[in-house]
Motif scaffolding. Structure first.
Motif, short mmCIF file in Angstrom:
data_model
loop_
_atom_site.label_atom_id
_atom_site.label_comp_id
_atom_site.label_asym_id
_atom_site.label_seq_id
_atom_site.Cartn_x
_atom_site.Cartn_y
_atom_site.Cartn_z
N LEU A 1 0.90 -1.06 -0.04
CA LEU A 1 0.17 -0.10 0.03
C LEU A 1 0.89 1.34 0.11
CD1 LEU A 1 -2.77 1.32 0.21
CD2 LEU A 1 -2.95 1.23 2.48
N LEU A 2 1.95 1.19 0.64
CA LEU A 2 2.93 2.48 0.73
C LEU A 2 3.42 2.84 -0.59
CD1 LEU A 2 4.75 1.73 4.36
CD2 LEU A 2 3.74 3.98 3.61
N TRP B 1 2.24 1.75 -3.71
CA TRP B 1 1.03 2.08 -4.47
C TRP B 1 0.93 3.78 -4.20
CZ3 TRP B 1 -2.70 1.35 -8.01
CH2 TRP B 1 -3.85 2.44 -7.78
N ASP B 2 0.65 3.94 -2.97
CA ASP B 2 0.11 5.36 -2.55
C ASP B 2 1.58 6.37 -3.17
OD1 ASP B 2 -1.25 7.12 -0.74
OD2 ASP B 2 0.72 7.64 -0.09
N LEU C 1 -0.17 9.04 -5.48
CA LEU C 1 -0.77 10.00 -4.55
C LEU C 1 0.16 10.96 -4.00
CD1 LEU C 1 -3.52 11.23 -3.85
CD2 LEU C 1 -3.50 9.81 -2.03
N ALA C 2 0.92 10.08 -3.18
CA ALA C 2 1.98 10.84 -1.97
C ALA C 2 2.17 12.12 -2.41
CB ALA C 2 2.82 9.84 -1.55
N ARG D 1 -5.32 -3.35 -7.59
CA ARG D 1 -5.22 -2.09 -8.00
C ARG D 1 -4.45 -1.85 -9.68
NH1 ARG D 1 -5.21 1.31 -2.79
NH2 ARG D 1 -6.89 0.07 -1.44
#
Lengths: 506, 506
Positions: B31-32, B34-35, B39-40, B251
């Protein structure tokens, strides 16, 4: 470096290393929760919950390990730790104690109850059926009282234990005085306003405000008040909230509705929370003292940006043109003054999250009084809907038709949060006191008129944000204003602002 | 349940419990990442990297703990484990061995090198300066050879150790034969095509295709081919990719460019990966056997959806109208046949990720030959740019002007991945063999014409997806087609399809 210092550093470093691991689990949990609210697919829930449960247990395991406890007690004996290091040790110790005094099997059962209870609450609210939620609520209260009992020190009252989690130094004795003051002053003020002949037109705030343009406005406004998009993001979720991985990754959300001021002010509100977290000193972030001082102080900043800055006429002098450019048809014939009056309209309602600045604290008052009765006086939960309605009628002059717009409106109790609500009102009062102090130091309105919000933000960063949890709210206020917390500033602020708007006799 | 079974379960349950914790760390890391890609905020990097490093270390610590090792060896002695349980134990054991044979301090140094090297590679590529990257690449290769040396069993060659990570049963001996077959057949085929008099017009694919409409097309297409948005999301990132937290949260990403077919086919490609992960059996997800069988089998599915389904004329019969409705001006005068010819145009180029279906494997061939030389023949990295250019000229008839469109185009080596590239070509070949088998079982084109992709998808799910890592690619192909892997299907497929399109003499 002499041998002793070397020794000290090694022990603190060893503790820091374990704390960094615990923080990494927390950061992952934060991201999972953010993702769940903003993006995750609908069927992800059950499996992702298991991951969250595992990470949560891993966090608890590290924090309550004998290794961490030993390191904390060793650190406490080191005479030469820096101020920040001592505070990190103190805060870590508190976190450990909170986790440690609850038997793991009870804690797990409670977590399961709470994850179940949110689902039950959602359904009960949808079906306007309090009795479907009441038994669960009763169980949650029993657990929370039991846990508070484990943690109570020296005959401390149970509700005081809960309050302490959200705002240190504000126990029932202090909060009774605070809310008494609000009740005495604001209930009559509201009555005067509702009886006044002044009518504020805010019909134009509702209408065809396209989401795409509202999104542009939201980004513009967040950035305008100082939310740094190099260290943060804005997304959409059902209920607006703020969260952060650390001070370089702060996340705010909003939702877009027919009322343009709903998203507008929720964005400024969340940006206030976000600016707080972005302003925390680099040396504190990702340590146990690396968040805002308390829930109350956090709300003070969000509500400061939302109300004291955002609903101030001077604020709109440089930016109202931008709003008109975005919505020329929707705001045709609406001048700045008319707009500012509309966004400050007082209208007693049933829903806390939609309340105006003046009535907001009265919504909180209802919850504070009921929580106290639930925890300290064994109030039968079955009596809540009626008591809730009575208090709304008494303080706000409105009575809910059903529990969805009454006692079931908030998620807090379903999540096991008791003692959280007072933070909302305290935050507003902190903000008013800070505002009074700032007006002595600077020409606040002139800065807003000149678009120099950075000066205001920098002042808040210097006196509040950067310190994280190194000071309590009370200390921050005392150091900043030279006075102890005093709710009179809040009452005076509201009386002056709304007295003028509604042409009340002073 | 007798006492013995009870005992067995307890040991396996204890192992499962530890593995679940390890998987939770992996899920958080996924998830980190992916983010970070989607997005981050830009400044989040350094602090978030530390969190990732901590979680990564926590994963390694659990997996290489003496407790997990003991439980694995105890599980191996249990006579009554189910097939799935035995496979979980076997896969976990392999994961532990991979992590365990590398000294932690070397592993950490390598991780640091790799996180640094990506940055260096980005800069070198931007400045078209291979010499700025060469020393780092040399270090990465040295580490990877050293690590492969630790892991090599019974005189296994180093590159074979690396290949085994991505595709079991496909060592150099097998891949040499595979690529030899491709080289022998495809290089002359490509020459015939480039010399043919048939010209395919694809100019209309580039133009003013608004991002908002491309996004709609992407969502429609992903859904149309069977990506389940209740168990997945689509986002935007610089380079398209697929990842998943588990089988209920998959995702995919895409990027939007001037060429409408770029995002269109990258979405169908990633949807193919995503459908694979969504199809994995519930009992396997979040266990060590809960992902696709191999990188090659994963690529077989993504390229199957992209090419064998998506670039098939029959596929467009029911959906071309939707495309025309979305882009009436851009596709004015373009009939379905003309469109299908355009999306199948063969044009040898320099960039792998932009390659057409036919030339794609030749890009991979270049990389396979060079990797073999780097690992097995101590090829001096300084010679890479020249050798790269020579091979492109020989196989594809094009020569890069600079290293950014040559040897520096891919991130893989900078990330330390050697042995990954062959998966791309193997996947295409797996797909063609699966396709040949399916055409015997069903009227494939008719199903596409009737929009019944679900029948095709369900067949793939039953024979491939649901099994996760319970079977290797070779086993899957053998069980599905009744034959061992045979690259001739791939060559025949390409010869037939492109021979027809370019009117070559059979």
């Amino acid at each position: 470096m002499n041998q002793k210092e070397n020794h000290k550093n090694q022990i603190f470093e060893a503790l820091s290393d374990r704390l960094e691991r615990a923080m990494a689990y927390q950061t992952a949990l934060t991201l999972l929760e953010w993702d769940n609210e903003t993006l995750a697919p609908v069927q992800a829930g059950a499996l992702t919950s298991r991951v969250q449960g595992t990470l949560s247990a891993a966090y608890q395991e590290v924090m309550t390990s004998s290794e961490v406890k030993l390191l904390i007690s060793q650190c406490e004996k080191q005479p030469d730790l820096s101020r920040v290091e001592r505070d990190i040790v103190r805060e870590a110790k508190e976190d450990v104690e909170k986790l440690d005094c609850i038997p793991p099997e009870e804690y797990r059962a409670f977590q399961e109850l709470v994850s179940e209870s949110t689902r039950i609450w959602v359904k009960a609210k949808k079906e306007q059926d309090f009795s479907a939620f009441a038994p669960t609520l009763q169980k949650i209260i029993s657990y929370q009282k039991k846990f508070a009992g484990y943690r109570a020190k020296d005959g401390q009252k149970l509700y005081d234990v809960m309050l302490d989690d959200y705002e240190k130094d504000f126990n029932m004795e202090k909060l009774d005085a605070f809310f008494q003051c609000l009740k005495k002053e604001l209930v009559p003020l509201l009555k005067q306003i509702t009886e006044s002949r002044v009518r504020v037109d805010d019909a134009f705030l509702t209408g065809d405000y396209p989401e795409e343009k509202q999104r542009k406005l939201a980004e513009y406004m967040a950035s305008y008040v100082g939310f740094d998009f190099e260290k943060g993001v804005l997304a959409t979720s059902a209920h607006p909230f703020t969260t952060n991985l650390h001070n370089r990754d702060v996340r705010i959300t909003t939702h877009y509705q027919d009322r343009v001021d709903s998203s507008l002010f929720s964005v400024i509100h969340e940006a206030g929370h976000g600016i707080y977290e972005q302003g925390i000193a680099d040396e504190l972030t990702q340590t146990p003292v690396g968040q805002g001082a308390s829930m109350g102080m956090h709300e003070s900043q969000s509500r400061f940006f939302e109300n004291i800055i955002g609903r101030n006429e001077a604020f709109w002098v440089p930016v109202y043109g931008t709003l008109k450019d975005l919505f020329p048809d929707q705001l045709r014939g609406v001048g700045r003054e008319m707009f500012v009056r509309a966004i400050n309209k007082v209208e007693p309602g049933l829903i806390r999250t939609e309340a105006d600045e003046l009535t907001y604290s009265l919504h909180v008052l209802v919850r504070y009084e009921l929580e106290k009765q639930l925890i300290e006086e064994d109030l039968d939960v079955e009596k809540l809907p009626e008591l809730w309605a009575d208090k709304y009628e008494e303080y706000l002059g409105v009575r809910p038709d059903h529990v969805a717009e009454g006692v079931l409106q908030d998620i807090h109790w379903a999540q096991g949060s008791f003692g959280y609500f007072p933070s909302y009102a305290l935050g507003s009062a902190f903000g008013a006191q800070i505002y009074a102090c700032m007006k002595r130091e600077m020409d606040f309105d002139k800065l807003l008129e000149d678009g120099k919000i950075d000066v205001i933000r920098e002042y808040l960063r210097e006196h509040i944000h950067q310190h994280g949890k190194l000071k309590t709210s009370r200390q921050l206020i005392r150091d900043m204003t030279g006075e102890d917390f005093n709710p009179q500033y809040y009452v005076d602020y509201l009386k002056e602002k709304y007295g003028k708007l509604y042409q009340l006799e002073g």
